[in-house]
Design a protein around this motif. Structure first.
Motif, PDB file in Angstrom:
ATOM      1  N   SER A   9     -25.486 -12.554  -7.885  1.00 43.12           N
ATOM      2  CA  SER A   9     -26.488 -12.024  -8.795  1.00 43.12           C
ATOM      3  C   SER A   9     -26.913 -13.085  -9.805  1.00 43.12           C
ATOM      4  CB  SER A   9     -25.921 -10.811  -9.545  1.00 43.12           C
ATOM      5  OG  SER A   9     -26.862 -10.298 -10.455  1.00 43.12           O
ATOM      6  N   SER A  11     -27.690 -14.643 -13.260  1.00 42.30           N
ATOM      7  CA  SER A  11     -27.160 -14.311 -14.576  1.00 42.30           C
ATOM      8  C   SER A  11     -28.142 -14.704 -15.656  1.00 42.30           C
ATOM      9  CB  SER A  11     -25.824 -15.034 -14.803  1.00 42.30           C
ATOM     10  OG  SER A  11     -25.370 -14.818 -16.121  1.00 42.30           O
ATOM     11  N   SER A  74     -20.440 -10.083  -9.603  1.00 45.81           N
ATOM     12  CA  SER A  74     -21.610 -10.931  -9.361  1.00 45.81           C
ATOM     13  C   SER A  74     -22.286 -10.635  -8.035  1.00 45.81           C
ATOM     14  CB  SER A  74     -21.203 -12.416  -9.407  1.00 45.81           C
ATOM     15  OG  SER A  74     -20.799 -12.787 -10.701  1.00 45.81           O
ATOM     16  N   TYR A  76     -24.912  -9.346  -5.666  1.00 46.45           N
ATOM     17  CA  TYR A  76     -26.309  -8.912  -5.684  1.00 46.45           C
ATOM     18  C   TYR A  76     -26.679  -8.244  -4.363  1.00 46.45           C
ATOM     19  CZ  TYR A  76     -31.342  -9.129  -6.599  1.00 46.45           C
ATOM     20  OH  TYR A  76     -32.657  -8.808  -6.814  1.00 46.45           O
ATOM     21  N   ALA A  77     -26.225  -8.850  -3.256  1.00 48.96           N
ATOM     22  CA  ALA A  77     -26.454  -8.283  -1.924  1.00 48.96           C
ATOM     23  C   ALA A  77     -25.357  -8.775  -0.999  1.00 48.96           C
ATOM     24  CB  ALA A  77     -27.827  -8.670  -1.382  1.00 48.96           C
ATOM     25  N   ASP A  99     -28.449   0.785 -15.410  1.00 50.29           N
ATOM     26  CA  ASP A  99     -27.742  -0.405 -15.885  1.00 50.29           C
ATOM     27  C   ASP A  99     -28.151  -0.844 -17.282  1.00 50.29           C
ATOM     28  OD1 ASP A  99     -30.220  -1.549 -15.409  1.00 50.29           O
ATOM     29  OD2 ASP A  99     -29.532  -2.840 -13.783  1.00 50.29           O
ATOM     30  N   GLN A 114     -21.542  -9.725 -17.064  1.00 47.55           N
ATOM     31  CA  GLN A 114     -20.906  -9.979 -15.774  1.00 47.55           C
ATOM     32  C   GLN A 114     -19.436 -10.346 -15.960  1.00 47.55           C
ATOM     33  OE1 GLN A 114     -24.765 -12.156 -14.017  1.00 47.55           O
ATOM     34  NE2 GLN A 114     -22.988 -12.381 -12.715  1.00 47.55           N
TER      35      GLN A 114
END
Length: 345
Positions: A9, A11, A74, A76-77, A99, A114
């Motif tokens: 992800s 930051s 962290s 994201y996918a 979020d 994070q």
């Protein structure tokens, strides 16, 4: 053996982003060792199509395991690597709320969201069985909660968050934020502010908020709690009962922006002294089998000294493998690390 790839992800904190992949790799190693029976191996950084990824291998991950991994700080996918192709893997996060509960509140000295999530994750993975993590009902204490980043992350997971904060402005700001956020989201809730007294003496002011993610949960009595007290952390044992919490997670004073108040009410910028006095008190609040996760500034306190404090309080320090590789620079005055210690059953 199946290989998987994590897209890290992005930051908002550029300094943290430079170490996010290494931090995430060690977070995965902690999950593997303590929550997944060693099911994950060969964790490393790589590049696909010019984009950096974190990859790992496993041939035994279950649907429950993927639900755990979906909450990596962290992530994201997630993809399954199929030759030269990446096949998306659906992820089901624990998150119960939008979020912005985590991100909307901005202030000087706020811990990176994070990193807060990572610290909570590795502490939980060390102490709790996977089904307990996923099932809710976990009680988290942040005894230096500031404006509630850790408490908000606990709430996102469906857990109960409790905090102690000596700064009255932070206490009032967080109290106002939580109640305004719940109103803006039209979530049913009930908030009460009261005085905390022990043996006729005032300890501090308390705000307790009970709420639910949906009307259905509220009607069923499936309520969450955020409770925080404006008091000295050294009085945490007067605020809460012994053996009340599954996890204690906090970002300790850095000796730069942060400070703490001791029993003398004199302001000190000596974080080592604060931790030395507070850790035995915090340990008493932890349930058997629970864990404490602390982050702190290495420029003020040596890791060996902090480990000794935790051990003297009867806790077992996690001192091997990935637990020794979370050190990272925040700025020129702060070199941050984390440490996790478990209370014997």
């Amino acid at each position: 053996m199946q290989q998987y790839a994590i897209l890290i992800s992005p930051s908002a904190n550029r300094v943290y982003a430079r170490t996010a992949a290494r931090m995430a790799a060690n977070e995965i190693r902690v999950f593997s060792a303590h929550a997944l029976d060693g099911a994950i191996v060969d964790v490393e950084e790589t590049v696909f199509g010019g984009v950096p990824y974190l990859v790992f291998c496993s041939d035994s991950l279950t649907a429950r395991d993927f639900r755990l991994l979906a909450n990596l700080s962290s992530l994201y996918a997630l993809f399954a690597v199929r030759g030269s192709m990446l096949e998306p893997v659906g992820i089901e996060r624990l998150d119960r709320y939008d979020d912005d509960l985590i991100s909307i509140l901005k202030y000087v000295g706020k811990t990176n969201e994070q990193f807060t999530k990572l610290l909570l994750n590795v502490t939980a993975a060390t102490a709790l069985a996977p089904d307990r993590i996923l099932g809710g009902g976990v009680k988290v204490l942040d005894p230096m909660c500031g404006r509630g980043t850790t408490l908000n992350q606990a709430a996102m997971y469906g857990w109960d968050g409790f905090g102690v904060e000596v700064d009255k402005r932070d206490f009032e700001s967080y109290s106002a934020f939580v109640q305004r956020w719940l109103k803006d989201k039209r979530l049913k809730h009930h908030a009460v502010t009261s005085r905390v007294k022990r043996e006729g003496r005032a300890v501090g002011q308390r705000t307790r908020v009970e709420f639910a993610a949906t009307k259905e949960r509220h009607r069923a009595g499936d309520l969450q709690v955020l409770e925080f007290v404006n008091a000295d952390t050294l009085r945490s044992g007067e605020v809460f009962k012994r053996a009340s919490f599954d996890l204690i997670v906090t970002d300790a004073p850095y000796g730069v922006q942060h400070a703490a108040v001791k029993d003398t009410r004199a302001l000190t910028r000596r974080p080592t002294e604060v931790l030395e006095a507070a850790i035995p008190i915090w340990s008493e609040l932890l349930r058997p089998g629970g864990a404490i996760g602390l982050s702190w500034n290495l420029f003020t306190t040596a890791r060996a000294d902090l480990a000794a404090m935790l051990e003297d309080a009867g806790l077992e320090v996690m001192d091997s493998g990935p637990f020794l590789d979370f050190e990272h620079r925040v700025d020129q005055a702060i070199n941050r690390d984390l440490i996790v210690a478990r209370k014997p059953r």
